[in-house]
Design a protein around this motif. Sequence first.
Motif, PDB file in Angstrom:
ATOM      1  N   LEU A  61       0.788  -0.882   0.060  1.00  0.00           N
ATOM      2  CA  LEU A  61      -0.011  -0.210  -0.079  1.00  0.00           C
ATOM      3  C   LEU A  61       0.977   0.807  -0.206  1.00  0.00           C
ATOM      4  O   LEU A  61       1.840   1.035   1.320  1.00  0.00           O
ATOM      5  CB  LEU A  61      -0.770  -0.223   1.100  1.00  0.00           C
ATOM      6  CG  LEU A  61      -1.672   1.499   1.536  1.00  0.00           C
ATOM      7  CD1 LEU A  61      -2.612   1.769   0.316  1.00  0.00           C
ATOM      8  CD2 LEU A  61      -2.474   1.257   2.556  1.00  0.00           C
ATOM      9  N   ILE A  62       0.568   1.773  -1.288  1.00  0.00           N
ATOM     10  CA  ILE A  62       0.929   3.298  -0.947  1.00  0.00           C
ATOM     11  C   ILE A  62       1.047   4.617   0.458  1.00  0.00           C
ATOM     12  O   ILE A  62      -0.640   4.391   0.273  1.00  0.00           O
ATOM     13  CB  ILE A  62       1.248   4.014  -2.843  1.00  0.00           C
ATOM     14  CG1 ILE A  62       1.982   3.093  -3.368  1.00  0.00           C
ATOM     15  CG2 ILE A  62       2.018   5.424  -2.484  1.00  0.00           C
ATOM     16  CD1 ILE A  62       2.873   3.132  -3.975  1.00  0.00           C
ATOM     17  N   ALA A  63       1.868   4.867   1.398  1.00  0.00           N
ATOM     18  CA  ALA A  63       1.572   5.406   2.089  1.00  0.00           C
ATOM     19  C   ALA A  63       2.162   6.604   2.048  1.00  0.00           C
ATOM     20  O   ALA A  63       1.389   7.567   2.788  1.00  0.00           O
ATOM     21  CB  ALA A  63       1.772   4.840   3.350  1.00  0.00           C
ATOM     22  N   ALA A  64       2.627   7.266   1.413  1.00  0.00           N
ATOM     23  CA  ALA A  64       2.859   8.423   0.880  1.00  0.00           C
ATOM     24  C   ALA A  64       4.014   8.443  -0.055  1.00  0.00           C
ATOM     25  O   ALA A  64       4.940   6.970  -0.213  1.00  0.00           O
ATOM     26  CB  ALA A  64       3.254   9.148   2.154  1.00  0.00           C
ATOM     27  N   GLY A  65       3.910   9.360  -1.073  1.00  0.00           N
ATOM     28  CA  GLY A  65       4.971   9.740  -1.947  1.00  0.00           C
ATOM     29  C   GLY A  65       3.743   9.516  -4.165  1.00  0.00           C
ATOM     30  O   GLY A  65       3.016   8.079  -3.707  1.00  0.00           O
TER      31      GLY A  65
END
Lengths: 241, 241
Positions: A61-65
């Motif tokens: 899961l892309i949490a940031a960026g």
Amino acid sequence: MTCYAIQPKDAPSPALLRMTALAELDRDSIAALETAIANATPTRARAEVVVEGREIAAPRLIAAGWAARVRLMNDGRRQFLSFLLPGDMIGMCHQPRPIAVSTVVALTDLLVATPPPSARGSELAHAYAISHALEEAYLLAQITRLGRLHAQERIADLLLELHERLTLNGMAVDGGFDAPLTQEMLGDALGLTSVHINRTLQLARRDGDLVWRDGRVTLTDPVALAHKVGRAPVRVSELQP
Amino acid sequence: MTCYAIQPKDAPSPALLRMTALAELDRDSIAALETAIANATPTRARAEVVVEGREIAAPRLIAAGWAARVRLMNDGRRQFLSFLLPGDMIGMCHQPRPIAVSTVVALTDLLVATPPPSARGSELAHAYAISHALEEAYLLAQITRLGRLHAQERIADLLLELHERLTLNGMAVDGGFDAPLTQEMLGDALGLTSVHINRTLQLARRDGDLVWRDGRVTLTDPVALAHKVGRAPVRVSELQP
DNA sequence: CGCTGTGTTGAGGAAGATCAAGCGCCGTGG
DNA sequence: CCACGGCGCTTGATCTTCCTCAACACAGCG
């Protein structure tokens, strides 16, 4: 310079915001997501999160960026398949020992989390399913973009899509959003050269369609622009707005 | 003229052949699939099996014939997103009340079946998952085709893909297969005009890459052609050849 | 027998690629 | 502090690919 991987500490994470927007999550699911996001591991820009042809270890899961799914050809040609934004997921599939069909490369510094497992029939599973359906819908949009739109339309259509998706996770405010994209990346996403992207972007600016300055994109009138290039928002469920 | 919807009565159905190739199915699953295929409902060429924006009633399995996922633009432009061949499935998703993100139109007379439900973790579910993963992989292939290949490469790459898929379900023999495609359809799939398809096909014929006569495509040397356009077969699982 | 759909060919034009060069910015190292 | 190099953006000139418009041949079919 904007740092994409870091959010203000008190603001809700865009990744969490997106998941909660996709389904009516219960408190436990939200807590599990928060924990997963809090424990996300950092990844440097330009690093490869997933490598095409290798086995996928676990969903991500892309949490940031920002990241991008990319395909590389032997002679150096490069095609971006899609962009991955905070709240997007990678490698959610239902088969044992899957191998990656595309490389995922970090466009900025990233925080990458392991999405919590979902019980069958749960709202969390529902959110994952919606997320997956949206991902497929955006792949189809990319196909029509490349197959049937002119350069001007391609750029407008992609920026509208990014605006739509970044609105969902709270990263776009009043038509504007930060986009860590070079014109070369844009070209690789849209099947055009960076030179042509440059010239076409200038046209769009002259037409007053958008402002792109210091890494921030502002669409003057998203609704009018969407109408101009014949774009409708992406929907995948009767239950989902 | 070839009739695509009808197979010799004693030959195994290509749709069944494909499913059994994807996973080690047990007798019950095979029997269920055979029953589903035997009870498939006929659909006329040009009919719309699924309509974009409408709710998807139930998943579908192409038992015979060719179909295409297509997206139509307001001004008449048309983009084929993918081809659907016997054994391919439509609308396998895990969310309630999904709506179709693309229209599916029958290119030939079809037989359309309802795939039998699968138990979680069963081999049948595994086959469905692989099928779904392949579908996504072919969407990605379509993106790179449209984004980064020239006309010649696009045609060769698509025909190689069709050859690969039709080999899986037993409909291709020694480099040749029946393809109910007009040059206009090919153009709509490859983001080119039919005129340009025509001229490019002539080049391919002159180069000795293929023969296309009476609706039958014969690739002179698939391996050499794949090498020529830099194409690798699609794989989605360590367990799947 | 005309109609329609498909394939084919020609001429001219437009969109986008290619090649090349220069500029501003910024981080790095002397 | 400044010189340097790299990267991204910009611009110009030229070339290629592909599109557009148009016409015609051919086959199947009502």
